[in-house]
Design an enzyme around this catalytic site. Structure first.
Site, PDB file in Angstrom:
ATOM      1  N   ASN A   1       0.809  -1.234   0.000  1.00  0.00           N
ATOM      2  CA  ASN A   1       0.000   0.000   0.000  1.00  0.00           C
ATOM      3  C   ASN A   1       0.834   1.272   0.000  1.00  0.00           C
ATOM      4  O   ASN A   1       0.417   2.300  -0.534  1.00  0.00           O
ATOM      5  CB  ASN A   1      -1.011  -0.011   1.150  1.00  0.00           C
ATOM      6  CG  ASN A   1      -0.355   0.007   2.502  1.00  0.00           C
ATOM      7  OD1 ASN A   1       0.762  -0.483   2.673  1.00  0.00           O
ATOM      8  ND2 ASN A   1      -1.028   0.567   3.480  1.00  0.00           N
TER       9      ASN A   1
ATOM     10  N   GLU B   1       4.989  -3.611  12.223  1.00  0.00           N
ATOM     11  CA  GLU B   1       3.932  -2.583  12.130  1.00  0.00           C
ATOM     12  C   GLU B   1       2.797  -3.217  11.346  1.00  0.00           C
ATOM     13  O   GLU B   1       3.006  -3.673  10.228  1.00  0.00           O
ATOM     14  CB  GLU B   1       4.435  -1.331  11.409  1.00  0.00           C
ATOM     15  CG  GLU B   1       5.477  -0.542  12.172  1.00  0.00           C
ATOM     16  CD  GLU B   1       4.988  -0.010  13.506  1.00  0.00           C
ATOM     17  OE1 GLU B   1       3.761   0.097  13.708  1.00  0.00           O
ATOM     18  OE2 GLU B   1       5.846   0.276  14.359  1.00  0.00           O
TER      19      GLU B   1
ATOM     20  N   CYS C   1      -2.864   1.993   6.833  1.00  0.00           N
ATOM     21  CA  CYS C   1      -2.932   1.467   8.199  1.00  0.00           C
ATOM     22  C   CYS C   1      -3.421   2.541   9.163  1.00  0.00           C
ATOM     23  O   CYS C   1      -3.884   2.245  10.252  1.00  0.00           O
ATOM     24  CB  CYS C   1      -1.579   0.939   8.622  1.00  0.00           C
ATOM     25  SG  CYS C   1      -0.273   2.114   8.317  1.00  0.00           S
TER      26      CYS C   1
ATOM     27  N   GLU D   1       9.517   2.849  14.750  1.00  0.00           N
ATOM     28  CA  GLU D   1      10.206   3.186  13.512  1.00  0.00           C
ATOM     29  C   GLU D   1      10.298   4.707  13.390  1.00  0.00           C
ATOM     30  O   GLU D   1       9.564   5.444  14.036  1.00  0.00           O
ATOM     31  CB  GLU D   1       9.393   2.676  12.318  1.00  0.00           C
ATOM     32  CG  GLU D   1       9.169   1.177  12.366  1.00  0.00           C
ATOM     33  CD  GLU D   1       8.841   0.601  11.005  1.00  0.00           C
ATOM     34  OE1 GLU D   1       9.766   0.432  10.218  1.00  0.00           O
ATOM     35  OE2 GLU D   1       7.658   0.320  10.757  1.00  0.00           O
TER      36      GLU D   1
END
Ligand code: NAP
Ligand code: MG
Length: 482
Positions: free
Chosen positions: A150, A247, A281, A459
């Protein structure tokens, strides 16, 4: 000469054992190309080469690392128009979003180029006399990077840039749905004179090549972005003691309070729920709305949803491209049916759209009269589908936001400072947005979530060093002056 659609292993472009087709989701008659699929022996070669190259890279010095990362970042930024178009062609997001993603990917490299030079560290006196201590960070070693489709370039970039900056070697397994972005990105990286094998692109299916990479005892760390089931599998099958960072998905909520600027609430909802066709997300698929403003909000939300121009990702004026694949489209349409079965009221959209070109188009959908215990409000749908949940108070709104197993982002639209402050402190998510959409984050600050959304160190920004380095504490006896 490079062979564009091959894997990049140990410094060479290598044909795969087989190839897969890459087609444009906006126009399935458009074959973008055939892409190599590595076999297990090729993956093993990449891992061996990475182990050797990492030792060289650790020694090159920080200015050499700075120069390589800066050059990669600058080339990505300079070519964001061309590469963004390629990304949009294979993923389906509108051209402007594709270009913006490549530009952002370049910024991760220029940011981490600078990070290589930020070297002031920690020192201490020992509790014992005449002994000094210094605390340094060393590379973790060989890093496996597994990324989703994505944000095919940005996600990979925010992992590859810090991995290289902090002295590690990389094996990158991109999503098989978006291999063109991966090859283009690898071509830019290989132009730098990095040790052969320092950076490897290994395309192949997640279940075979991805899984073998995860299980390798030579891999020191795995950074993964993708779905919860795959992330869970990685933690349970990784070689023991491999460092893992995940993630994953989410079910983000945006609250619109009775004191909100309703137009702002509607624009945050439209942006957060439907940007990238809901395939983020950070998408806000749950819209938690105070009863006093519910009807006005819903009316304006539906009007805004109807106004979206759905179309070919590369066509001028398109605001919403197709979804990425036929599987994704079918899954979205199944969730529409499920929502209706659960008693949610479909106010608009949720149907497949016919366009001049054959593609995976659907009308963005708005559900009203939903409750937070419906499956459509509990599972990540990853499509352009928003559900409105009516609440009677701020307390109920907050409880609804937190009633999920995920915890990546959340947001509130309110004019009240005290509610905004309370929400900021009590939302159980890794990121909180006040009077902003739930999607849209910066590159210089940490990114991640709680619950089933994330696992391991954060991150991005300087926080990334927790994952990509390991700490060494050195004790130095200074002896006697004599
Ligand atoms: P996915 O199916 O989990 O795949 C992610 C990556 O894992 C792909 O490269 C995939 O390869 C690979 N993979 C699959 N099975 C594997 C295995 N057994 N071992 C090792 N690797 C394996 O997710 P997706 O469909 O690409 O992406 C959508 C998901 O990503 C959503 O849940 C979304 O929320 C999440 N996401 C999260 C963030 C975040 O930062 N939190 C950002 C973006 C997306 P193949 O493509 O070859 O299957
Ligand atoms: Mg997948």
């Amino acid at each position: 000469m490079t062979t564009p659609n091959h894997n990049f292993i140990a410094g060479n472009w290598i044909a795969g054992e087989s190839e897969i087709e890459n087609r444009n989701p906006s126009d399935t008659s458009d074959l973008i190309g055939m892409y190599a699929q590595a076999n297990v022996a090729q993956l093993d070669n990449a891992i061996d080469a990475a182990c050797d190259a990492q030792k060289l890279w650790q020694k090159v010095g920080i200015e050499a690392r700075y120069n390589s990362l800066m050059a990669i970042g600058q080339e990505m930024i300079a070519r964001s128009g061309e590469l963004g178009e390629l990304l949009s062609r294979e993923e389906g997001k509108p051209r402007a979003e594709g270009v913006g993603e490549v530009y952002r990917a370049g910024q991760f490299f220029t940011y981490y180029a600078a990070e290589t030079l930020r070297q002031i560290g920690d020192t201490a006196d020992s509790t014992r006399p005449n002994i000094e201590i210094d605390v340094r960070r060393e590379p973790v070693g060989v890093v496996a990077i597994i990324s989703p489709w994505n944000f095919p370039i940005a996600t990979a970039s925010w992992k590859i840039a810090p991995a290289l900056a902090f002295g590690n070697a990389v094996i990158w397994k991109p999503a098989n749905v978006t291999p063109a972005s991966a090859v283009a990105f690898a071509e830019i990286i290989q132009r730098q004179s990095l040790p052969a094998g320092l950076f490897n692109l290994v395309m192949g299916s997640g279940s075979s090549i991805g899984q073998r990479l995860v299980e390798s005892s030579q891999v020191d760390a795995i950074s993964f972005t993708g779905s919860v089931p795959v992330g869970r599998g990685i933690v349970s099958t990784a070689d023991s003691f491999t460092k893992v960072q995940l993630e994953m998905g989410s079910k983000n909520a945006l609250v619109v309070m009775d004191d909100a600027d309703i137009d702002l609430g509607v624009s945050c909802a439209l942006n957060g729920a439907f940007g990238g066709s809901g395939q983020k997300c950070t998408a806000s698929s749950r819209l938690v709305v105070h009863s006093d403003v519910h009807d006005e909000f819903v009316e304006k939300l539906v009007a805004g949803t109807k106004a979206f121009k759905v179309g070919h990702a590369l066509e001028e004026g398109t605001q919403l491209g197709p979804v990425v694949s036929d599987d994704q489209l079918q899954s979205n349409l199944d969730y529409i049916k499920l929502g209706q079965k659960e008693g949610a009221e479909l106010l608009f959209g949720g149907i497949r759209l016919d366009m001049p070109t054959e593609g995976y188009y659907m009308a963005p959908a708005v559900f009203a009269n939903t409750t937070n215990d419906m499956q459509i409000n509990r599972e990540e749908m990853f499509g352009p589908i928003a559900s409105v949940i009516k609440v009677g108070s701020y307390d109920e709104a907050l409880a609804t936001v937190n009633d999920t197993r995920f915890g990546l982002t959340s947001g509130i639209v309110t004019r009240s400072l005290s509610r905004a402050s309370h929400f900021r402190r009590n939302a159980k998510t890794g990121c909180v947005m006040i009077n902003l959409p739930t999607a849209g984050t910066d590159y210089h600050v940490p990114f991640g979530g709680r619950g089933d959304s994330s696992y391991g160190p954060r991150e991005q920004g300087s926080y990334a060093k927790e994952f990509y380095t390991t700490v060494k504490t050195a004790y130095i006896s200074c002896g006697e002056v004599g």
